[in-house]
Design a protein around this motif. Sequence first.
Motif, PDB file in Angstrom:
ATOM      1  N   ALA A 242       0.847  -1.208   0.000  1.00 34.06           N
ATOM      2  CA  ALA A 242       0.000   0.000   0.000  1.00 34.06           C
ATOM      3  C   ALA A 242       0.878   1.252   0.000  1.00 34.06           C
ATOM      4  O   ALA A 242       0.618   2.221  -0.717  1.00 34.06           O
ATOM      5  CB  ALA A 242      -0.924  -0.015   1.215  1.00 34.06           C
ATOM      6  N   GLY A 243       1.945   1.217   0.807  1.00 30.58           N
ATOM      7  CA  GLY A 243       2.865   2.364   0.877  1.00 30.58           C
ATOM      8  C   GLY A 243       3.526   2.623  -0.467  1.00 30.58           C
ATOM      9  O   GLY A 243       3.652   3.776  -0.908  1.00 30.58           O
ATOM     10  N   ILE A 244       3.938   1.553  -1.127  1.00 34.06           N
ATOM     11  CA  ILE A 244       4.662   1.714  -2.396  1.00 34.06           C
ATOM     12  C   ILE A 244       3.737   2.231  -3.492  1.00 34.06           C
ATOM     13  O   ILE A 244       4.036   3.211  -4.171  1.00 34.06           O
ATOM     14  CB  ILE A 244       5.284   0.364  -2.844  1.00 34.06           C
ATOM     15  CG1 ILE A 244       6.316  -0.103  -1.820  1.00 34.06           C
ATOM     16  CG2 ILE A 244       5.923   0.492  -4.230  1.00 34.06           C
ATOM     17  CD1 ILE A 244       6.812  -1.519  -2.044  1.00 34.06           C
ATOM     18  N   ILE A 245       2.602   1.560  -3.669  1.00 35.51           N
ATOM     19  CA  ILE A 245       1.780   1.903  -4.843  1.00 35.51           C
ATOM     20  C   ILE A 245       1.103   3.268  -4.706  1.00 35.51           C
ATOM     21  O   ILE A 245       0.790   3.894  -5.707  1.00 35.51           O
ATOM     22  CB  ILE A 245       0.741   0.802  -5.173  1.00 35.51           C
ATOM     23  CG1 ILE A 245      -0.217   0.600  -4.009  1.00 35.51           C
ATOM     24  CG2 ILE A 245       1.424  -0.500  -5.580  1.00 35.51           C
ATOM     25  CD1 ILE A 245      -1.354  -0.369  -4.318  1.00 35.51           C
ATOM     26  N   THR A 246       0.894   3.731  -3.456  1.00 36.51           N
ATOM     27  CA  THR A 246       0.293   5.066  -3.301  1.00 36.51           C
ATOM     28  C   THR A 246       1.372   6.149  -3.294  1.00 36.51           C
ATOM     29  O   THR A 246       1.093   7.309  -3.074  1.00 36.51           O
ATOM     30  CB  THR A 246      -0.525   5.187  -1.994  1.00 36.51           C
ATOM     31  OG1 THR A 246       0.364   5.015  -0.877  1.00 36.51           O
ATOM     32  CG2 THR A 246      -1.647   4.165  -1.923  1.00 36.51           C
ATOM     33  N   ARG A 247       2.619   5.739  -3.498  1.00 39.14           N
ATOM     34  CA  ARG A 247       3.772   6.657  -3.481  1.00 39.14           C
ATOM     35  C   ARG A 247       3.861   7.341  -2.124  1.00 39.14           C
ATOM     36  O   ARG A 247       4.086   8.553  -2.016  1.00 39.14           O
ATOM     37  CB  ARG A 247       3.676   7.702  -4.600  1.00 39.14           C
ATOM     38  CG  ARG A 247       3.454   7.121  -5.989  1.00 39.14           C
ATOM     39  CD  ARG A 247       4.367   5.906  -6.158  1.00 39.14           C
ATOM     40  NE  ARG A 247       4.336   5.358  -7.489  1.00 39.14           N
ATOM     41  CZ  ARG A 247       5.288   5.555  -8.387  1.00 39.14           C
ATOM     42  NH1 ARG A 247       6.341   6.278  -8.093  1.00 39.14           N
ATOM     43  NH2 ARG A 247       5.217   4.991  -9.557  1.00 39.14           N
ATOM     44  N   GLY A 248       3.651   6.549  -1.083  1.00 36.98           N
ATOM     45  CA  GLY A 248       3.623   7.104   0.271  1.00 36.98           C
ATOM     46  C   GLY A 248       4.922   6.926   1.021  1.00 36.98           C
ATOM     47  O   GLY A 248       5.948   6.524   0.459  1.00 36.98           O
ATOM     48  N   GLU A 404     -10.047   1.447   9.295  1.00 34.72           N
ATOM     49  CA  GLU A 404      -9.614   2.448  10.271  1.00 34.72           C
ATOM     50  C   GLU A 404      -8.103   2.682  10.146  1.00 34.72           C
ATOM     51  O   GLU A 404      -7.634   3.821  10.136  1.00 34.72           O
ATOM     52  CB  GLU A 404      -9.957   1.930  11.664  1.00 34.72           C
ATOM     53  CG  GLU A 404      -9.907   2.965  12.735  1.00 34.72           C
ATOM     54  CD  GLU A 404     -10.147   2.307  14.097  1.00 34.72           C
ATOM     55  OE1 GLU A 404     -11.032   1.426  14.210  1.00 34.72           O
ATOM     56  OE2 GLU A 404      -9.409   2.671  15.029  1.00 34.72           O
ATOM     57  N   LYS A 405      -7.367   1.566  10.003  1.00 35.78           N
ATOM     58  CA  LYS A 405      -5.916   1.708   9.891  1.00 35.78           C
ATOM     59  C   LYS A 405      -5.555   2.514   8.656  1.00 35.78           C
ATOM     60  O   LYS A 405      -4.686   3.385   8.697  1.00 35.78           O
ATOM     61  CB  LYS A 405      -5.262   0.324   9.820  1.00 35.78           C
ATOM     62  CG  LYS A 405      -5.271  -0.436  11.136  1.00 35.78           C
ATOM     63  CD  LYS A 405      -4.482  -1.738  11.006  1.00 35.78           C
ATOM     64  CE  LYS A 405      -4.583  -2.564  12.272  1.00 35.78           C
ATOM     65  NZ  LYS A 405      -3.753  -3.771  12.219  1.00 35.78           N
ATOM     66  N   LEU A 406      -6.220   2.222   7.543  1.00 31.26           N
ATOM     67  CA  LEU A 406      -5.902   2.937   6.294  1.00 31.26           C
ATOM     68  C   LEU A 406      -6.323   4.404   6.394  1.00 31.26           C
ATOM     69  O   LEU A 406      -5.618   5.300   5.932  1.00 31.26           O
ATOM     70  CB  LEU A 406      -6.586   2.260   5.102  1.00 31.26           C
ATOM     71  CG  LEU A 406      -5.998   0.904   4.667  1.00 31.26           C
ATOM     72  CD1 LEU A 406      -6.877   0.243   3.612  1.00 31.26           C
ATOM     73  CD2 LEU A 406      -4.574   1.068   4.129  1.00 31.26           C
ATOM     74  N   SER A 407      -7.490   4.649   7.004  1.00 30.58           N
ATOM     75  CA  SER A 407      -7.963   6.037   7.133  1.00 30.58           C
ATOM     76  C   SER A 407      -6.981   6.860   7.955  1.00 30.58           C
ATOM     77  O   SER A 407      -6.717   8.025   7.649  1.00 30.58           O
ATOM     78  CB  SER A 407      -9.339   6.096   7.807  1.00 30.58           C
ATOM     79  OG  SER A 407     -10.255   5.386   7.027  1.00 30.58           O
ATOM     80  N   ASN A 408      -6.435   6.239   9.010  1.00 31.47           N
ATOM     81  CA  ASN A 408      -5.500   6.960   9.874  1.00 31.47           C
ATOM     82  C   ASN A 408      -4.217   7.377   9.164  1.00 31.47           C
ATOM     83  O   ASN A 408      -3.494   8.237   9.634  1.00 31.47           O
ATOM     84  CB  ASN A 408      -5.113   6.105  11.086  1.00 31.47           C
ATOM     85  CG  ASN A 408      -6.256   6.006  12.062  1.00 31.47           C
ATOM     86  OD1 ASN A 408      -7.200   6.803  11.993  1.00 31.47           O
ATOM     87  ND2 ASN A 408      -6.197   5.032  12.951  1.00 31.47           N
ATOM     88  N   ILE A 409      -3.911   6.718   8.040  1.00 35.63           N
ATOM     89  CA  ILE A 409      -2.685   7.105   7.328  1.00 35.63           C
ATOM     90  C   ILE A 409      -3.014   7.805   6.001  1.00 35.63           C
ATOM     91  O   ILE A 409      -2.186   7.880   5.103  1.00 35.63           O
ATOM     92  CB  ILE A 409      -1.738   5.890   7.118  1.00 35.63           C
ATOM     93  CG1 ILE A 409      -2.489   4.682   6.560  1.00 35.63           C
ATOM     94  CG2 ILE A 409      -1.029   5.538   8.409  1.00 35.63           C
ATOM     95  CD1 ILE A 409      -1.620   3.455   6.305  1.00 35.63           C
ATOM     96  N   GLY A 410      -4.245   8.273   5.891  1.00 36.65           N
ATOM     97  CA  GLY A 410      -4.544   9.176   4.774  1.00 36.65           C
ATOM     98  C   GLY A 410      -5.418   8.626   3.663  1.00 36.65           C
ATOM     99  O   GLY A 410      -5.722   9.334   2.702  1.00 36.65           O
ATOM    100  N   ALA A 411      -5.867   7.363   3.781  1.00 33.11           N
ATOM    101  CA  ALA A 411      -6.724   6.818   2.716  1.00 33.11           C
ATOM    102  C   ALA A 411      -8.154   7.325   2.900  1.00 33.11           C
ATOM    103  O   ALA A 411      -8.563   7.662   4.011  1.00 33.11           O
ATOM    104  CB  ALA A 411      -6.703   5.295   2.769  1.00 33.11           C
TER     105      ALA A 411
END
Length: 417
Positions: A242-248, A404-411
């Motif tokens: 998720a981190g890689i493909i969203t360029r995060g 919730e985890k994804l929302s907390n990091i900006g999704a």
Amino acid sequence: MKKLVINGGYPLKGAVKISGAKNAALPMMTASILSDHDITLHNVPELADVRTMMTLLESMGMRINKNHDDSLKLNGAQIESKFASYDLVKTMRASIMVLGPLLAKYGEAKVSLPGGCAIGARPVDLHIQGLEKLGANIEIKDGYILASAERLKGSMYHFPIKSVTGTANILMAATLAEGETKIHNAACEPEITHLGELLNSMGAKIKGLGKECITVEGVENLGGAEIKIIPDRIEAITMIIAGIITRGELTIQNINPLHMRQPIELIRQSGARLEIFEDSLFVDGSNEILPIDFETQPYPAIPTDIQAQLMVLNAIAEGDSKVTETIFENRFMHVLELKRMGANIRIAGNTAEVRGVSRLNSAPVMATDLRASAALILAGLIADGETIIDRIYHLDRGYENLEEKLSNIGAKVQRID
Ligand code: UD1
């Protein structure tokens, strides 16, 4: 039916904590059948599969206390029923892991055959063969496995194919068998090693955990134990992708990098920058994404459980790649859905040929199994516009609080009815 709505295009940034491993928690819960004493498990993930296992064990008479933190205390002293119904086993195949413990402790079990599954036939013939080697009498009648034995006898069983749940069943059964059992070609997954560690702390005598030959010296009975469940390596790798493909830029906490060495090496070939620490990892997805060829294999190689998620990375990589699935014969259901989102993937036998595209588009899609639903979420995170994912109940079986985890990091993710 619940659906997930994802608005794609937001880079994930910050820190995310990985939960306890589902595939460690479930066999450990069934191991508590083997003892009359308290088995306390910490770091148990809050998942539908854990709840299903609780329902199954409670239906047999297991007493389970769920604490407010993430602990479960299980006590098998009052087990009366040795029965696992079709209704429960068909919802969760891991239920088959009550077979070995029930047979070893009580000399009898009636457990439904799991039946088919979306990703493959998934027979349990090797579980049955292995238990027969330990002296069990097994009959298949009306869709049920009827197993009995006076006391199991130590023996040698060679798995013709590596089986994770098969190894768990035979390993648990052998702990209470009379004499020595040798399991050859045993699964080496960290979750199996961890199960063996729990059994040893209950008083079992197991050697060779993590190796292909496990030796078990049977004991008369097992006591209580307490253990903290290892982090979920599949969830961790899903988050790295998720981190890689969203360029995060993500810090992934509460992991054991030693459990995912080969996947980490493979992911590095995509050009992503990964910094590894003792129990965390930093991923920077700002580099160009390169395609990665791989095939799924038993541990320590690339797990089948991350094939679908890695396919999403390849779907937007700069170039072509080949993904070969060797564990299950029908584990490409996500490909058809990814193609509806603009991915360019061709299936040839058990290989998917992926031609990277510059972007994915949103579409209504349907989750077909647990890891396929994770892959569709990953695709939704990078697709243009709004992706709606149906049949999201698959996700709740194996990912704790993922939205919730994804929302907390900006999704931008939300669940709707
Ligand atoms: C498998 C995966 C595990 C993953 C899980 C859910 C492997 C080795 N196992 O575990 O990593 O978490 O699915 O996706 O990667 N088989 C038989 N007869 C048996 C048992 C297994 O033919 O009695 C075959 C299966 O059909 C499969 C292979 O052996 O092709 C491995 O199966 P197994 O490890 O038992 O499956 P799971 O324990 O569900």
